[in-house]
Design a protein around this motif. Structure first.
Motif, mmCIF file in Angstrom:
data_model
loop_
_atom_site.group_PDB
_atom_site.id
_atom_site.type_symbol
_atom_site.label_atom_id
_atom_site.label_comp_id
_atom_site.label_asym_id
_atom_site.label_seq_id
_atom_site.Cartn_x
_atom_site.Cartn_y
_atom_site.Cartn_z
ATOM 1 N N LYS A 307 -20.004 23.805 -1.557
ATOM 2 C CA LYS A 307 -20.745 22.726 -0.502
ATOM 3 C C LYS A 307 -19.945 21.345 -0.635
ATOM 4 O O LYS A 307 -19.613 21.032 -1.939
ATOM 5 N N ARG A 319 -20.083 20.290 -4.134
ATOM 6 C CA ARG A 319 -21.152 20.359 -5.475
ATOM 7 C C ARG A 319 -20.508 21.257 -6.643
ATOM 8 O O ARG A 319 -20.017 22.308 -6.528
ATOM 9 N N GLY A 348 -24.949 15.611 -10.183
ATOM 10 C CA GLY A 348 -23.978 17.738 -9.150
ATOM 11 C C GLY A 348 -23.270 17.723 -8.850
ATOM 12 O O GLY A 348 -22.373 18.865 -7.995
ATOM 13 N N CYS A 349 -22.298 16.258 -8.485
ATOM 14 C CA CYS A 349 -21.034 16.611 -7.878
ATOM 15 C C CYS A 349 -19.421 16.293 -8.344
ATOM 16 O O CYS A 349 -19.697 15.706 -9.130
#
Ligand SMILES: Cc1ncc(COP(=O)(O)O)c(C=O)c1O
Length: 374
Positions: A307, A319, A348-349
């Motif tokens: 994503k 992500r 989380g990226c």
């Protein structure tokens, strides 16, 4: 305890933002740390084409004269900026700095201080908070809505009070790459009290793919209390030269100029900036490279099932397909340096700067390898 301890400003005593860690590492230190002969540096949103050839030529021509104080002020440069933007603003409405960062620092120094407040919307460029805190101000971080596009206008208006001086909005946003809808910036500009200044950091504007954008200059022409920020580090490909500028209403610019020292911008930056402004071919070429690289990377993210956030900048936030630190380390060991989105608040990226085709391909190969897709 040394007697100097009481001389040192009280509000700086617990101030330690570990900037060295947050500012990322240079190509040279990454190569030496990881023993890499070749490294694709896709971590700091630089222009992969490098600087404008015309700017390099101007620097070479100016070198024999750097023994002299070449530019007492930024007079030539602000006149060139005024012309570049079709005289929409007067030259003295522009304020130059060693990068947009120095203009931000000047804004903080001019308008913030102990007992005053600044509002930032997050995730965004983490250094905003530092400039607020270093002046002893309270910094209120208001998260964007969970789609990472929309401002939380209700929360921003609730946070504003008599002590608020600056609201800093990063648009297009680093690290997300998203654009805040113009209708939301309009609401903000229309409804903030008169004592509040909105700083609209649009340093990635060269890569925008949005026609209905909330340009700071439009608001400034209407006399709104807005400051726009631009940089030569991104589209112009000159991060190392340290050149940027702000622009605002005659009154705000006058306040900002009050403390500007003579000889602030060095000769080489100045001549490089003047030449780069005229090099529209280089800008067009850079925009093409970024848009082609973006299309390629977006397609590859889709194929890998990763994503990502649609980007209006020269980088893409995605992500992480595994623990962020582990993936960054893995990519580094495969010769690709990217940046954690977490430093700027995107949990989380990971953020990858769009590069030339060989860098983009190396990045995709390393991701595929990590995900065991190859
Ligand atoms: C949103 C944003 N503003 C400002 C800057 C700094 O610009 P400059 O290099 O002109 O100081 C950056 C650098 O990455 C940025 O991402």
């Amino acid at each position: 305890m040394s007697v100097l301890s009481s001389t040192f400003k009280e509000h700086l005593k617990n101030f330690n933002l570990d900037l060295g860690q947050k500012a990322g590492i240079t190509r040279k230190s990454a190569q030496s740390k990881y023993g890499l002969e070749r490294l694709h540096k896709m971590s700091s949103n630089e222009n992969p084409l490098g600087p404008s050839p015309k700017a390099m030529e101007a620097i070479r021509a100016a070198i024999p004269f750097i023994h002299e104080y070449g530019f007492k002020s930024d007079h030539d440069f602000i006149h060139a900026l005024a012309m570049h933007f079709d005289h929409r603003l007067a030259p003295d409405q522009y304020i130059t700095g060693n990068g947009a960062l120095e203009v931000l620092e000047l804004l903080a120094q001019t308008f913030l201080g102990p007992g005053l407040e600044c509002i930032c919307s997050t995730p965004s460029f983490h250094i905003y908070e530092m400039f607020g805190q270093v002046t002893g101000s309270v910094v209120k971080s208001i998260p964007l809505k969970p789609n990472y596009i929309d401002l939380d206008l209700d929360a921003i208006f609730r946070a504003i009070n008599d002590k608020t001086r600056l609201i800093i909005i990063n648009n297009p946003n680093n690290p997300i790459g998203s654009v805040i809808p113009k209708s939301q910036i309009d609401i903000l500009v229309d409804n903030v009290p008169d004592h509040v200044i909105i700083v609209h950091d649009e340093v990635y504007f060269h890569f925008l793919a949005e026609e209905n954008f909330s340009w700071a200059m439009d608001y400034i022409e209407q006399g709104r209390h807005v400051v726009g920020l631009h940089s030569f580090s991104k589209g112009f490909g000159m991060a190392g030269i340290r050149l940027g500028y702000g622009f605002s209403t005659p009154e705000i610019s006058r306040y900002l100029r009050k403390t500007v020292r003579p000889f602030k911008i060095n000769t080489l930056s100045m001549v490089a900036g003047l030449a780069a402004l005229k090099d529209t071919d280089h800008i067009k070429k850079s925009q093409r490279v970024i848009s082609e690289g973006k299309a390629y990377l977006n397609a590859q993210f889709d194929e890998m099932g990763i994503k990502y956030y649609p980007s209006h900048t020269n980088f893409i936030l995605f992500r992480s397909p595994g623990p962020v630190k582990e993936v960054i380390e893995y990519l580094m060991l495969h010769g690709v340096m990217v940046r954690s989105g977490e430093i700027n608040g995107a949990r989380g990226c990971i953020r990858v700067t769009i590069g030339l085709p060989d860098a983009n391909e190396a990045f995709v190969q390393a991701c595929k390898h990590y995900m065991k897709l190859d």
